[in-house]
Every structure is written in structure tokens, then in C-alpha cells.
Design an enzyme around this catalytic site. Sequence first.
Site, PDB file in Angstrom:
ATOM      1  N   HIS A  74      15.158  12.426  -8.510  1.00 46.60           N
ATOM      2  CA  HIS A  74      16.415  12.874  -7.905  1.00 46.60           C
ATOM      3  C   HIS A  74      17.350  13.384  -9.000  1.00 46.60           C
ATOM      4  CE1 HIS A  74      15.078  11.292  -4.205  1.00 46.60           C
ATOM      5  NE2 HIS A  74      15.841  10.226  -4.080  1.00 46.60           N
ATOM      6  N   LYS A  97      25.673   5.789   2.744  1.00 45.05           N
ATOM      7  CA  LYS A  97      25.090   4.738   1.883  1.00 45.05           C
ATOM      8  C   LYS A  97      25.645   4.870   0.477  1.00 45.05           C
ATOM      9  CE  LYS A  97      20.454   4.814   3.919  1.00 45.05           C
ATOM     10  NZ  LYS A  97      19.067   5.180   3.573  1.00 45.05           N
ATOM     11  N   SER A 119      -3.076  -1.656   7.400  1.00 44.71           N
ATOM     12  CA  SER A 119      -3.527  -1.554   6.007  1.00 44.71           C
ATOM     13  C   SER A 119      -4.182  -2.837   5.486  1.00 44.71           C
ATOM     14  CB  SER A 119      -2.342  -1.199   5.106  1.00 44.71           C
ATOM     15  OG  SER A 119      -1.808   0.044   5.479  1.00 44.71           O
ATOM     16  N   SER A 127       9.647  12.707  -2.278  1.00 42.88           N
ATOM     17  CA  SER A 127       9.000  11.386  -2.316  1.00 42.88           C
ATOM     18  C   SER A 127       9.917  10.300  -1.769  1.00 42.88           C
ATOM     19  CB  SER A 127       8.557  11.028  -3.737  1.00 42.88           C
ATOM     20  OG  SER A 127       9.653  11.107  -4.622  1.00 42.88           O
ATOM     21  N   ARG A 147      21.906  -4.264   2.933  1.00 44.00           N
ATOM     22  CA  ARG A 147      22.740  -3.820   1.806  1.00 44.00           C
ATOM     23  C   ARG A 147      24.233  -4.027   2.005  1.00 44.00           C
ATOM     24  NH1 ARG A 147      19.610   1.802   1.056  1.00 44.00           N
ATOM     25  NH2 ARG A 147      17.782   1.046  -0.082  1.00 44.00           N
ATOM     26  N   GLN A 203      17.672  15.887  -3.988  1.00 40.16           N
ATOM     27  CA  GLN A 203      16.734  14.777  -3.900  1.00 40.16           C
ATOM     28  C   GLN A 203      15.287  15.201  -3.627  1.00 40.16           C
ATOM     29  OE1 GLN A 203      20.237  12.092  -1.998  1.00 40.16           O
ATOM     30  NE2 GLN A 203      18.208  11.207  -1.739  1.00 40.16           N
ATOM     31  N   THR A 240       0.816  -1.220   0.000  1.00 39.40           N
ATOM     32  CA  THR A 240       0.000   0.000   0.000  1.00 39.40           C
ATOM     33  C   THR A 240       0.850   1.271   0.000  1.00 39.40           C
ATOM     34  OG1 THR A 240      -0.158  -0.064   2.413  1.00 39.40           O
ATOM     35  CG2 THR A 240      -1.935  -1.121   1.179  1.00 39.40           C
ATOM     36  N   CYS A 269      18.275   4.689  -3.705  1.00 40.99           N
ATOM     37  CA  CYS A 269      17.836   5.297  -4.970  1.00 40.99           C
ATOM     38  C   CYS A 269      18.899   6.207  -5.585  1.00 40.99           C
ATOM     39  CB  CYS A 269      16.532   6.063  -4.774  1.00 40.99           C
ATOM     40  SG  CYS A 269      16.516   7.086  -3.291  1.00 40.99           S
TER      41      CYS A 269
END
Length: 349
Positions: free
Chosen positions: A252, A223, A44, A162, A103, A159, A15, A132
Site C-alpha cells: 500500500h 476505519k 480447508s 492483495s 477494533r 492500495q 490457509t 493495514c
Amino acid sequence: MTNQQTFSVAVVGATGAVGQQMLKTLEERNFPVGQLKLLSSKRSAGKTITFKGEPYTVEEATPEAFEGVQIALFSAGGSVSKKLVPEAIKRGAICVDNTSAFRMDPEVPLVVPEVNEEDVKSHNGIIANPNCSTIQMVVALEPIRQKYGLKKVIVSTYQAVSGAGLEAIEEMKTQTKEVLEGNEVNPEILPVGGDKKHYQIAFNAIPQIDLFQDNGFTFEEMKMINETKKIMHMPELEVAATCVRLPVETGHSESVYFETEQGGASVSELKGLLETAPGITVQDNPSEQLYPMAIHAVGKPDVFVGRLRRDLDRDNGYHMWVVSDNLLKGAAWNSVQIAESLVKLGLVK
């Protein structure tokens, strides 16, 4: 097509913003979904989502929900992944995880299919989807690295909100309206929900994404630094990042300075390389003011590259501008590509 093998797929966090994009991407790519499970938090569960014209009821993500699932796409936050990925693996699923939970685990491949698709073969049930902002940068750098080598990368990011979730988008929109109407704003989310202070994003640039680390870099910056080295199998690569949040909804943008091992490549040679590389669209014609912009990247799976130029002081130094839809290539599309690689390489039992 009727004989095509199909797979049982689960989307965890179905969702959320990225979960929704994953479903859209699975549908658009016509991924061979046989059985589909939509999983989410208890809150949800019970919602209905349409996939390929069929209504599906969202279930609560529990260990038992992964029975019979072959591929599980996770995008529900790191704590959920840490808890449920091992449970899904126990039940035979291969997990593509879109959080930072695994990661940097040396046992877990961190994959961008245009760069290191072969790494999926070494999975132990988990494949991590990179950050991202890292994804779009390594896609743009890889063709250059392959031909000319890579010594150093310095990136500044611009960036979109969202990347911080649906609530951050709402906060930006509400604040913009309040500021335009001359009212006070009351920031609650950005730059980081869990940090001590919150700042206005409307009409502002915030040089903080995620929490600060002891070395003065933010977690987002670290990161990008660590993931780039891991994806490219280059622990010795020099990488530095400054990550900034702008009042842009999606897409971005990045200013990337890089130095190649071999100097002397012309800008037109680099452009030629990028134009033939997978997943890249070159938009670069200064005389026509053609360059990538976030508003034009939204809804497109490619990484857009422009403003490519040689550094004025270094023969092996170059600058470029890299833009991509952070919810698509930065998350959902890359995750689905990894699932496609698993199927293509015959790795799904």
C-alpha cells in the site's frame, strides 16, 4: 536457548494469505512456539502446511480446538472472530484479532507496537490489529506527533489488491491478460464482493474500498479515521481519508498531509526523527530519484517514508509518501509483534 519458555500458539485462517504470512513471520522471528495449531474453515481442514520443516495438519476451527492454547492469532474474517474469539478467551487464550470485529470496542486495545505498545497491558483477552492502511500511517506519524504534536491529517491511499484477498489478486491477473488480448472482462469481486456493481481493476483506479457509509465516506476510510484517533489516544485529532484501489499486487502507498501543533520544524529535523524511529526506513533523496515504492517494500517488515516536504502555504503543514507491505506490517508482522509484546511484558499465563 534450551531453557526458553515456549507457548502454545494457534493460527486461525492458516490457509489464507495473511495466515500464511503469520506462519512465515513466526518462523523467521523464531517466536517461541511450543505447540502449534493450524485452524481454518471446514473446507480447508485436512490440508498440510509445513512450519520449521515439520508438517502440520490443518484442523477445523471449533470452540474445542482452543483447549490449551495460550496465544491465538486470528485472520479468518470478522464473523469467524466474533464467533470464536469469546470461545478462545473462555479457554484461557489471549487473542490477537486481525479483523475489524473488535477494533472500535472501547474495551479492546488497538495496538501498533511502535506507537502504543503499553496498551496491550489493558487487554481483556483480545487485542485488535488495526487496518493495514492505518498501521503504516501511524508508524510514520508517531515520532513527529511525540515531538511536535499533531493537529490534522489528510491521507489519500493507493492500495494493493492483495488487501482484498487471494481471489482479488487472481481477478486482477486474469483481467490484465484479457485486456491485453483484446477480450471482454467480467469483474466479480472488486471493489467489494458484496456490493451491487463490480468494476475492472486492470489498468484502472477504483475510488472505493469497502462499502459506502451514510456520510459519503467508505468503511475503509472511516476505519482509518477512527482507528488513528484511538491508537494515538487523540479523539480531537482532525483526520480525513480517501482510499483508492490500484492494480498493484502487494504494497500500500499513501500520500499523507499533516499539520503539527508547533510550526517551524525543518524537513531535515523531521527526517532525522524518522531515521531514528523504530520500524521506519527513510528513502528520501529527490536528486537521486530515491523514494519508497511498493515493489521494493514487498517482503520487508518496515514502513518506508519519503517525499517529505513542507507545505508551500502553511508553516506547520507537511507532506510525505508512506509505503509498506500490507500483508506484513499491515497484518501478519504487526500481529506477531503484538504477540512478542505480550511475551516481553510477561502477560501470557
